[in-house]
Design a protein around this motif. Sequence first.
Motif, PDB file in Angstrom:
ATOM      1  N   PHE A   1       1.894  -7.825   1.996  1.00  0.00           N
ATOM      2  CA  PHE A   1       1.958 -10.123   1.351  1.00  0.00           C
ATOM      3  C   PHE A   1       0.925  -9.934  -0.205  1.00  0.00           C
ATOM      4  CE2 PHE A   1       1.211 -10.293   5.583  1.00  0.00           C
ATOM      5  CZ  PHE A   1       2.574 -10.886   5.790  1.00  0.00           C
ATOM      6  N   PHE A   2       0.509  -9.242  -0.861  1.00  0.00           N
ATOM      7  CA  PHE A   2      -0.093  -9.546  -2.030  1.00  0.00           C
ATOM      8  C   PHE A   2      -0.717  -8.003  -2.262  1.00  0.00           C
ATOM      9  CE2 PHE A   2      -4.001  -9.441   0.362  1.00  0.00           C
ATOM     10  CZ  PHE A   2      -4.500 -10.515   1.024  1.00  0.00           C
ATOM     11  N   GLU A   3      -0.765  -7.469  -3.958  1.00  0.00           N
ATOM     12  CA  GLU A   3      -1.532  -6.930  -4.339  1.00  0.00           C
ATOM     13  C   GLU A   3      -2.616  -6.924  -3.827  1.00  0.00           C
ATOM     14  OE1 GLU A   3      -2.302  -4.979  -8.356  1.00  0.00           O
ATOM     15  OE2 GLU A   3      -1.369  -6.205  -8.900  1.00  0.00           O
ATOM     16  N   THR A   4      -3.844  -5.421  -3.609  1.00  0.00           N
ATOM     17  CA  THR A   4      -5.169  -4.988  -3.126  1.00  0.00           C
ATOM     18  C   THR A   4      -6.059  -4.617  -4.087  1.00  0.00           C
ATOM     19  OG1 THR A   4      -4.537  -3.319  -1.914  1.00  0.00           O
ATOM     20  CG2 THR A   4      -4.592  -5.130  -0.367  1.00  0.00           C
ATOM     21  N   SER A   5      -7.178  -4.865  -3.885  1.00  0.00           N
ATOM     22  CA  SER A   5      -8.250  -4.334  -4.458  1.00  0.00           C
ATOM     23  C   SER A   5      -9.441  -4.500  -3.752  1.00  0.00           C
ATOM     24  CB  SER A   5      -8.570  -4.987  -5.497  1.00  0.00           C
ATOM     25  OG  SER A   5      -8.884  -6.411  -4.861  1.00  0.00           O
ATOM     26  N   CYS A   6     -10.192  -3.834  -4.712  1.00  0.00           N
ATOM     27  CA  CYS A   6     -11.453  -3.291  -3.631  1.00  0.00           C
ATOM     28  C   CYS A   6     -11.804  -4.191  -3.104  1.00  0.00           C
ATOM     29  CB  CYS A   6     -12.587  -1.993  -3.900  1.00  0.00           C
ATOM     30  SG  CYS A   6     -14.040  -2.026  -2.936  1.00  0.00           S
ATOM     31  N   GLU A   7     -12.032  -5.213  -4.450  1.00  0.00           N
ATOM     32  CA  GLU A   7     -12.610  -6.552  -4.208  1.00  0.00           C
ATOM     33  C   GLU A   7     -11.982  -7.973  -3.626  1.00  0.00           C
ATOM     34  OE1 GLU A   7     -14.353 -10.533  -6.918  1.00  0.00           O
ATOM     35  OE2 GLU A   7     -12.901  -8.564  -7.863  1.00  0.00           O
ATOM     36  N   GLN A   8     -10.770  -7.514  -2.950  1.00  0.00           N
ATOM     37  CA  GLN A   8     -10.224  -8.763  -2.695  1.00  0.00           C
ATOM     38  C   GLN A   8     -10.203  -7.948  -0.690  1.00  0.00           C
ATOM     39  OE1 GLN A   8      -8.148 -10.478  -3.268  1.00  0.00           O
ATOM     40  NE2 GLN A   8      -7.065 -11.355  -0.775  1.00  0.00           N
ATOM     41  N   SER A   9     -10.610  -7.244  -0.546  1.00  0.00           N
ATOM     42  CA  SER A   9     -10.423  -6.670   0.515  1.00  0.00           C
ATOM     43  C   SER A   9     -12.144  -7.108   1.325  1.00  0.00           C
ATOM     44  CB  SER A   9     -10.551  -4.964   0.729  1.00  0.00           C
ATOM     45  OG  SER A   9     -10.757  -3.960   2.249  1.00  0.00           O
TER      46      SER A   9
ATOM     47  N   PHE B   1      -5.193 -11.471  10.733  1.00  0.00           N
ATOM     48  CA  PHE B   1      -3.227 -10.812  10.071  1.00  0.00           C
ATOM     49  C   PHE B   1      -3.456 -10.881   8.945  1.00  0.00           C
ATOM     50  CE2 PHE B   1       0.621 -12.591   8.416  1.00  0.00           C
ATOM     51  CZ  PHE B   1       1.132 -11.935   9.815  1.00  0.00           C
ATOM     52  N   LEU B   2      -4.266 -11.241   7.609  1.00  0.00           N
ATOM     53  CA  LEU B   2      -4.721 -11.392   6.370  1.00  0.00           C
ATOM     54  C   LEU B   2      -5.006  -9.517   6.256  1.00  0.00           C
ATOM     55  CD1 LEU B   2      -4.688 -14.915   4.801  1.00  0.00           C
ATOM     56  CD2 LEU B   2      -3.064 -13.380   4.745  1.00  0.00           C
ATOM     57  N   HIS B   3      -5.689  -9.633   6.619  1.00  0.00           N
ATOM     58  CA  HIS B   3      -6.282  -8.106   6.544  1.00  0.00           C
ATOM     59  C   HIS B   3      -5.627  -7.078   7.348  1.00  0.00           C
ATOM     60  CE1 HIS B   3      -9.185  -5.373   6.228  1.00  0.00           C
ATOM     61  NE2 HIS B   3     -10.515  -5.819   6.180  1.00  0.00           N
TER      62      HIS B   3
ATOM     63  N   LEU C   1      -0.377  -4.120  15.759  1.00  0.00           N
ATOM     64  CA  LEU C   1       0.410  -4.525  16.542  1.00  0.00           C
ATOM     65  C   LEU C   1      -0.504  -4.881  17.373  1.00  0.00           C
ATOM     66  CD1 LEU C   1       2.735  -1.362  18.296  1.00  0.00           C
ATOM     67  CD2 LEU C   1       3.590  -4.141  17.530  1.00  0.00           C
ATOM     68  N   TYR C   2      -1.676  -4.495  17.271  1.00  0.00           N
ATOM     69  CA  TYR C   2      -2.783  -5.022  17.991  1.00  0.00           C
ATOM     70  C   TYR C   2      -3.667  -6.274  17.494  1.00  0.00           C
ATOM     71  CZ  TYR C   2      -8.712  -4.167  18.237  1.00  0.00           C
ATOM     72  OH  TYR C   2      -9.515  -5.127  19.046  1.00  0.00           O
ATOM     73  N   ILE C   3      -3.102  -6.602  16.002  1.00  0.00           N
ATOM     74  CA  ILE C   3      -3.238  -8.148  15.418  1.00  0.00           C
ATOM     75  C   ILE C   3      -2.807  -8.302  15.896  1.00  0.00           C
ATOM     76  CG2 ILE C   3      -4.167  -9.182  13.451  1.00  0.00           C
ATOM     77  CD1 ILE C   3      -6.492  -7.203  13.641  1.00  0.00           C
ATOM     78  N   ALA C   4      -1.133  -8.518  16.010  1.00  0.00           N
ATOM     79  CA  ALA C   4      -0.677  -9.323  16.040  1.00  0.00           C
ATOM     80  C   ALA C   4      -0.353  -9.518  17.795  1.00  0.00           C
ATOM     81  CB  ALA C   4       0.875  -8.611  16.080  1.00  0.00           C
ATOM     82  N   ARG C   5      -1.162  -9.063  18.433  1.00  0.00           N
ATOM     83  CA  ARG C   5      -1.120  -9.914  20.301  1.00  0.00           C
ATOM     84  C   ARG C   5      -1.882 -10.169  19.921  1.00  0.00           C
ATOM     85  NH1 ARG C   5      -4.583  -5.800  24.351  1.00  0.00           N
ATOM     86  NH2 ARG C   5      -5.910  -5.385  21.982  1.00  0.00           N
TER      87      ARG C   5
END
Length: 359
Positions: free
Chosen positions: A272-280, A264-266, A202-206
């Motif tokens: 939206f996609f498969e997460t990983s430590c590198e992606q994060s 938003f992506l974070h 909600l914080y990011i959407a705002r």
Amino acid sequence: MATPAAGTVTELEALGTSGYDYISTEPCEKYNVQKLMAQLLPPLYALVFGVGLLGNVMVVVILIKYRRLSILTNIYLLNLAISDLLFLVTLPFWIHYARQGQWAFGYDMCKLLSGFCSMGLYGETFFIILLTIDRYLAIVHALFALRARTVSFGIISSFITWVLIVLIALPEIIFSRAQDEQGYFSCVSLFPEGDGDTWRRLYIARINTLSLVLPLLVMVVCYSGIIKTLVRCPNKMKYKAMRLIFVIMVVFFIFWAPYNLALFLHAFQMTFFETSCEQSNRLDVAIMATEVIAYTHSCINPVIYAFIGERFREHLRHFFRRYVAVCPGKCIRLRASEAPDRVSSASPSTLEQELIGVF
């Protein structure tokens, strides 16, 4: 609105990346990312602070010095500059926080500075919206604008806007707090336990809605109407004016869209996609880079909304010649023929003045 130096301490921690981020129940180390941010953010924010402070202080000084606050546009320009300054004065604290790696200013200052930062950034957005609507009314509905664009309306609308800004910034004030974690003091956004993910989203959407979607929507609607009016108007300055409109919209989008997209992506990365430590970690770095770009907009505002005006440049030259530039033993003063209030033959047309807020 997010707090500066976010990558090291606040925004990313609010998103769940303080030291470790737990993805698929496995701890993801963030210390390398935080070290990179601690090295890069302080000099970058110091540059933003210096340039932004100089530009916005000059806007305030010129507006007050030459008593042009009897014009609605200038009332909004003054509030826009104050909003930018409110944000900029918090930067030295975030720079120290990023450089030292921990918060050294206490519990109350954490809440106060987080609130000032958010109020400044939301104020920037809202007064840009008001300036856009003001130009739209002045050009597209000129007769109505003659009655509506009064000083009283400018003061009342500015007051209501600041009340709205304070109310919108309350979550940052409420959720921001300084805490001690094994001798490490931090100033972070702490959401209620159990519903942390919901609050974060909600914080990011705002943020996305108020700092990108709403102002872009207003710009598209208002500037579309302005362009239609300029096309019908046989004014030789219309093409220059339309280029200026294009620049305003493109600059705003370039500075704010990447940051909002990264946030938003974070926040929704697991959706939206498969997460990983590198992606994060990559998203953390993306937030850091785009955050610097977004906050640099506070340096651009004086250029777009004030310095571009012919009369403002005249006032600025007069100010520097009288109070800054020094010849041997005395200041350089304008001759009577160089008085800034004199309108030269090269001054923009009335229509262009309304468009770019020349004062």
